[in-house]
Structure formats: structure tokens, C-alpha cells
Design an enzyme around this catalytic site. Structure first.
Site, PDB file in Angstrom:
ATOM      1  N   GLY A 126     -16.794 -44.401 -54.865  1.00  0.00           N
ATOM      2  CA  GLY A 126     -15.385 -44.215 -54.593  1.00  0.00           C
ATOM      3  C   GLY A 126     -15.247 -42.751 -55.528  1.00  0.00           C
ATOM      4  O   GLY A 126     -13.884 -42.208 -55.191  1.00  0.00           O
ATOM      5  N   TYR A 127     -15.997 -42.074 -56.052  1.00  0.00           N
ATOM      6  CA  TYR A 127     -15.705 -41.052 -57.052  1.00  0.00           C
ATOM      7  C   TYR A 127     -16.619 -40.070 -56.330  1.00  0.00           C
ATOM      8  O   TYR A 127     -17.869 -40.461 -55.950  1.00  0.00           O
ATOM      9  CB  TYR A 127     -15.780 -41.057 -58.439  1.00  0.00           C
ATOM     10  CG  TYR A 127     -14.689 -42.233 -58.986  1.00  0.00           C
ATOM     11  CD1 TYR A 127     -13.277 -41.442 -59.325  1.00  0.00           C
ATOM     12  CD2 TYR A 127     -14.516 -43.297 -58.811  1.00  0.00           C
ATOM     13  CE1 TYR A 127     -12.470 -42.228 -59.802  1.00  0.00           C
ATOM     14  CE2 TYR A 127     -13.463 -44.166 -59.223  1.00  0.00           C
ATOM     15  CZ  TYR A 127     -12.510 -43.470 -59.885  1.00  0.00           C
ATOM     16  OH  TYR A 127     -11.401 -44.203 -60.109  1.00  0.00           O
ATOM     17  N   CYS A 177     -26.074 -42.568 -58.477  1.00  0.00           N
ATOM     18  CA  CYS A 177     -24.745 -42.776 -58.577  1.00  0.00           C
ATOM     19  C   CYS A 177     -23.749 -42.586 -59.809  1.00  0.00           C
ATOM     20  O   CYS A 177     -23.394 -41.469 -60.031  1.00  0.00           O
ATOM     21  CB  CYS A 177     -24.373 -44.312 -57.671  1.00  0.00           C
ATOM     22  SG  CYS A 177     -23.124 -44.462 -56.777  1.00  0.00           S
ATOM     23  N   LEU A 178     -23.266 -43.686 -60.244  1.00  0.00           N
ATOM     24  CA  LEU A 178     -22.412 -43.418 -61.663  1.00  0.00           C
ATOM     25  C   LEU A 178     -23.248 -42.537 -62.528  1.00  0.00           C
ATOM     26  O   LEU A 178     -22.810 -41.736 -63.162  1.00  0.00           O
ATOM     27  CB  LEU A 178     -22.119 -44.601 -62.161  1.00  0.00           C
ATOM     28  CG  LEU A 178     -21.073 -44.663 -63.288  1.00  0.00           C
ATOM     29  CD1 LEU A 178     -19.741 -44.412 -62.896  1.00  0.00           C
ATOM     30  CD2 LEU A 178     -20.996 -45.833 -64.396  1.00  0.00           C
ATOM     31  N   GLN A 211     -22.789 -39.127 -61.385  1.00  0.00           N
ATOM     32  CA  GLN A 211     -21.569 -38.605 -61.847  1.00  0.00           C
ATOM     33  C   GLN A 211     -21.429 -38.302 -63.454  1.00  0.00           C
ATOM     34  O   GLN A 211     -20.977 -37.186 -63.891  1.00  0.00           O
ATOM     35  CB  GLN A 211     -20.521 -39.463 -61.487  1.00  0.00           C
ATOM     36  CG  GLN A 211     -20.331 -39.849 -59.920  1.00  0.00           C
ATOM     37  CD  GLN A 211     -19.558 -41.185 -59.678  1.00  0.00           C
ATOM     38  OE1 GLN A 211     -19.152 -41.793 -60.668  1.00  0.00           O
ATOM     39  NE2 GLN A 211     -19.383 -41.546 -58.206  1.00  0.00           N
ATOM     40  N   HIS A 268     -28.218 -44.301 -53.230  1.00  0.00           N
ATOM     41  CA  HIS A 268     -28.988 -45.359 -53.324  1.00  0.00           C
ATOM     42  C   HIS A 268     -30.664 -45.442 -52.534  1.00  0.00           C
ATOM     43  O   HIS A 268     -30.847 -45.912 -51.857  1.00  0.00           O
ATOM     44  CB  HIS A 268     -28.414 -46.757 -53.317  1.00  0.00           C
ATOM     45  CG  HIS A 268     -27.118 -46.960 -53.865  1.00  0.00           C
ATOM     46  ND1 HIS A 268     -27.460 -47.134 -55.322  1.00  0.00           N
ATOM     47  CD2 HIS A 268     -25.835 -46.568 -53.931  1.00  0.00           C
ATOM     48  CE1 HIS A 268     -25.803 -47.132 -55.769  1.00  0.00           C
ATOM     49  NE2 HIS A 268     -25.140 -46.805 -54.914  1.00  0.00           N
ATOM     50  N   SER A 291     -21.626 -52.539 -58.953  1.00  0.00           N
ATOM     51  CA  SER A 291     -20.661 -51.328 -58.721  1.00  0.00           C
ATOM     52  C   SER A 291     -19.515 -51.817 -57.876  1.00  0.00           C
ATOM     53  O   SER A 291     -18.325 -51.089 -58.105  1.00  0.00           O
ATOM     54  CB  SER A 291     -21.278 -50.251 -57.851  1.00  0.00           C
ATOM     55  OG  SER A 291     -22.296 -49.790 -58.562  1.00  0.00           O
ATOM     56  N   GLU A 316     -32.910 -46.734 -54.066  1.00  0.00           N
ATOM     57  CA  GLU A 316     -33.727 -47.968 -54.159  1.00  0.00           C
ATOM     58  C   GLU A 316     -33.381 -48.831 -53.109  1.00  0.00           C
ATOM     59  O   GLU A 316     -34.111 -49.769 -52.691  1.00  0.00           O
ATOM     60  CB  GLU A 316     -33.080 -48.545 -55.577  1.00  0.00           C
ATOM     61  CG  GLU A 316     -31.908 -49.454 -55.432  1.00  0.00           C
ATOM     62  CD  GLU A 316     -30.667 -48.319 -55.601  1.00  0.00           C
ATOM     63  OE1 GLU A 316     -30.825 -47.220 -55.648  1.00  0.00           O
ATOM     64  OE2 GLU A 316     -29.290 -48.818 -55.552  1.00  0.00           O
TER      65      GLU A 316
HETATM   66  N1  LIG Z   1     -22.549 -47.232 -57.110  1.00  0.00           N
HETATM   67  C1  LIG Z   1     -21.952 -46.516 -57.965  1.00  0.00           C
HETATM   68  O1  LIG Z   1     -22.532 -46.185 -58.959  1.00  0.00           O
HETATM   69  C2  LIG Z   1     -20.576 -46.042 -57.872  1.00  0.00           C
HETATM   70  C3  LIG Z   1     -20.149 -45.178 -58.936  1.00  0.00           C
HETATM   71  C4  LIG Z   1     -18.766 -45.393 -59.212  1.00  0.00           C
HETATM   72  N2  LIG Z   1     -18.306 -46.193 -59.575  1.00  0.00           N
HETATM   73  C5  LIG Z   1     -17.868 -44.898 -57.776  1.00  0.00           C
HETATM   74  O2  LIG Z   1     -17.324 -45.609 -57.345  1.00  0.00           O
HETATM   75  O3  LIG Z   1     -17.902 -43.685 -57.478  1.00  0.00           O
END
Ligand SMILES: NC(=O)CC[C@H](N)C(=O)O
Length: 366
Positions: A293-294, A249-250, A253, A334, A46, A336
Site C-alpha cells: 500500500g506504500y 517489500c517492507l 521501503q 515478491h 502483510s 519468493e
Molecule cells: N508486503 C509488504 O511487505 C507490504 C509493505 C507495506 N506494509 C505496504 O503495504 O506497502
């Protein structure tokens, strides 16, 4: 010992000492507050495209070991530390941080004021920066002008996702793990629960996934802006409601975007292993590992079938979602636990439980 500078698009210059690769490197400069876990951080895909500042002042003190990598090839653009430990001490230590950075051709800088740098990022938000080539004089004005005009690549997920599917067999539930830049810890947690995992590339279609007859779909973490992977949003729109889903995470989103919600860029993000998150349903607070970051815009969820289940206690942003009609839930952090803490590891058990339920909420065969 060779000099190296970190130059920001703001014109701020930090002069320090080079470690690792001698090459120059450009990236988005971010900071992480984990006191330990630098090995997991440097190998977390990431961070693809980013130069990571470690706010903890001594980094490298327990070295690098063969076990704690989150990917085989680190994707970070560089690391910034206050003090690099070159004589690590730990029974698991196989190499120094500097040796790894030389081997993997990643540049690092040490001996700079990381507190000052972090303050700049906190005030202005994540900034573009350049780590100069070791020993090379740089023209700051030229670098700043160039950085201002640089737009970074938007294909980070494509850079780090697997190119073809592969199995990680088990005797339990069949999980299709969509690899957006997966941390190996996610695979480890599924394998630990005896899941029969098939890892697939980020641009796999819903039809291709259904043809694997999964019991559940796991959406991994990954780099960059979730809006840069529209094919994954389409894929998800065709899967939600058919198969139980768990996203991290991603993946979280993308689940929000696929369900009609929206995401936005945080000023300086959440990175570290000490972020408190509250579960709004149970009232329980977990200390979590984060790197994003998002964030999902809670306003955008009005009118969707998603419910906010978790929030960050530091800034109130959305940290977890669940679908009101079908078995699907996601978290921004996270579970994990790489690096720890392991407070929210139970979410993997919840996913296994969910896979024993069909999409109508009825119990399935084991
Ligand atoms: N660790 C991730 O999956 C980060 C998700 C996405 N790239 C963000 O920065 O928000």
C-alpha cells in the site's frame, strides 16, 4: 446461512452471507486481483489489520492444503468474496476455505458485488470498513460515525514478527533474516539454496545482528507503514555498507528510508499476482506477485546513493532499488513467488552471488 453486512466509512453498505467466524471485525478494506492464491493471500502477514476483497469471482474452488500457507497464524481481519466454493476439488485439498475461517476465527462475507466495491476503493482509495457479526442487525449511521473516528493500530509489525530469534540451519551462506512479518516463502527460497538462516525479530539492533557474523542480511516483507518501525530504520543505517543486503517489500521501503529516501501511501495499492515490472538495466519485464500500500518516492532519492532499478508498468512507481556503492538491492514485489508467478525467483540467486563478494566488490571465499 446467516446474513452479514460490510459497511464502509463512506456509508456504502453491502449485504451478503456470512462465512467463517460469526464475530464482527474492523479493518482497512483493500482488494487483490489474483485469480488464484487465496490461501497465500489469507496467510500473508502483510495483510495484518486488513479486510481483503478478492476481485476474482469464485474463491475456494481448490480448497485449502497443508503446504501453501505463508504463516502459521493468518493475520487478516476478514475476506470478501463474490462466490464461495464449498465443494472444492483438488488432490491436495485438506479443508474448505470456510472450515479454515471457522478454525482460525476469521470472518468472511460472500454474495456481494465485489466489482462495485473495488470501484469504490479505486475511486476513493483504501477505506475503513466493518464486517458485522453474523445474523446481527446493524445501525449503519452509528457504524459509519464510529469508523470515521477510528484510527487503526500502528503496531502491526510488532504483532506478527517473531518474539525471539531462531535458526533454520543449512551448510551454505549465513543469512540473518529480519522478520517484519515474513512470508514463509522467503525462508523456503533461502533454505532451498542451503543458506544457514537465523530469523530475528524486527527490533534487533545492528550490533546484535553483527554478533551473529552473517554473510548477508535479508529484510522481509511486513504489514503497515514503514515509518511505524523507526527502530528498524536505525538498525539498517548501522548495517548498510557492512554486509550485503537484499530486501523485499517492507524491507525495500525501510532500506529506502534508511538511505535518506521517503515513502508515501498509494491510493489503493498493488495487490495481486499479475503485476508487470520492468528491470531498467536489462529491459526484461517480469510478471510479479505484489501486496503493498506504500511506495518509495523517486524524487526523494535525488542526492541519495540509491538508484531505481525497476518500475511498475501499470503506474510507473518504483519497484526496485540498488545502492551505488555497496552490495545492497531491494524489490517492492515478491520474488519468493507466493502465489506465483516465478519470473523473478532469480533474485535469490543474485543475493547468494552478492554474498560471495565483500563490501568492496572483491570475491570472497565460498
Ligand atoms: N508486503 C509488504 O511487505 C507490504 C509493505 C507495506 N506494509 C505496504 O503495504 O506497502
Amino acid at each position: 446461512m446467516m446474513n452479514r453486512s460490510l459497511i464502509l466509512e463512506t456509508g456504502d453498505v453491502f449485504n451478503g452471507t456470512a462465512f467463517g467466524s460469526t464475530k464482527a471485525s474492523e479493518g482497512e478494506v483493500v482488494f487483490t486481483t489474483g485469480m488464484t492464491g487465496y490461501q497465500e493471500t489469507l496467510s500473508d502477514p502483510s495483510y495484518c489489520g486488513q479486510i481483503v476483497t478478492m476481485t476474482y469471482p469464485l474463491i475456494g474452488n481448490y480448497g485449502i492444503n497443508r503446504d501453501d500457507f505463508e504463516s502459521i497464524e493468518p493475520a487478516i481481519k476478514g475476506m470478501v468474496v463474490r462466490e464461495l466454493a464449498n465443494t472444492p476439488s483438488n488432490f491436495r485439498c485438506d479443508a474448505t476455505l470456510n472450515e479454515l475461517f471457522v478454525l482460525k476465527d476469521i470472518p468472511g462475507i460472500e454474495g456481494i458485488d465485489t466489482r462495485k466495491l473495488t470501484r469504490i476503493i479505486r475511486e476513493l482509495g483504501s477505506v475503513k470498513g466493518l464486517l458485522s457479526a453474523a445474523g446481527e442487525e446493524v445501525n449503519v449511521e452509528e457504524v459509519v460515525a464510529k469508523l470515521k473516528n477510528t484510527t487503526f493500530r500502528t503496531d502491526q509489525v510488532d504483532q506478527v514478527s517473531t518474539k525471539s530469534p531462531y535458526p533454520s540451519p543449512g551448510r551454505g551462506k549465513r543469512v540473518v533474516l529480519v522478520d517484519f512479518g515474513m512470508k514463509h516463502g522467503i525462508l523456503r527460497e533461502l533454505n532451498k539454496r542451503d543458506c544457514d538462516v537465523i530469523v530475528v525479530p524486527y527490533n534487533t539492533t545492528a550490533e546484535q545482528i553483527m554478533a551473529i557474523y552473517p554473510d548477508g542480511i535479508m529484510l522481509s516483507n511486513g504489514p503497515g507503514n514503514p515509518k511505524d518501525v523507526p527502530e528498524a530504520i536505525t538498525m539498517l543505517q548501522n548495517l548498510i555498507g557492512k554486509i550485503p543486503i537484499f530486501g523485499i517489500c517492507l524491507g525495500h521501503q525501510l532500506f529506502a528510508l534508511a538511505s535518506g529516501g521517503d515513502t508515501f501511501k498509494l491510493k489503493f495499492g498493488h495487490r495481486g499476482s499479475n503485476h508487470p515490472v520492468k528491470d531498467l538495466e536489462t529491459g526484461r519485464t517480469d510478471i510479479t506477485s505484489q501486496n503493498h500500500g506504500y511506495s518509495v518516492d523517486p524524487e526523494s532519492l535525488k542526492g541519495t546513493r540509491l538508484k531505481v532499478t525497476h518500475i511498475a508498468l501499470n503506474d510507473g512507481t518504483v519497484e526496485g532499488l540498488k545502492h551505488l556503492d555497496v552490495p545492497a538491492f531491494t524489490v517492492q514485489y515478491h520474488p519468493e513467488a507466493s502465489p506465483g508467478p516465478e519470473d523473478s525467483n532469480h533474485l535469490f540467486d543474485r543475493f547468494i552471488e552478492l554474498m560471495h563478494t565483500n563490501v568492496k566488490g572483491e570475491k570472497q571465499h565460498a
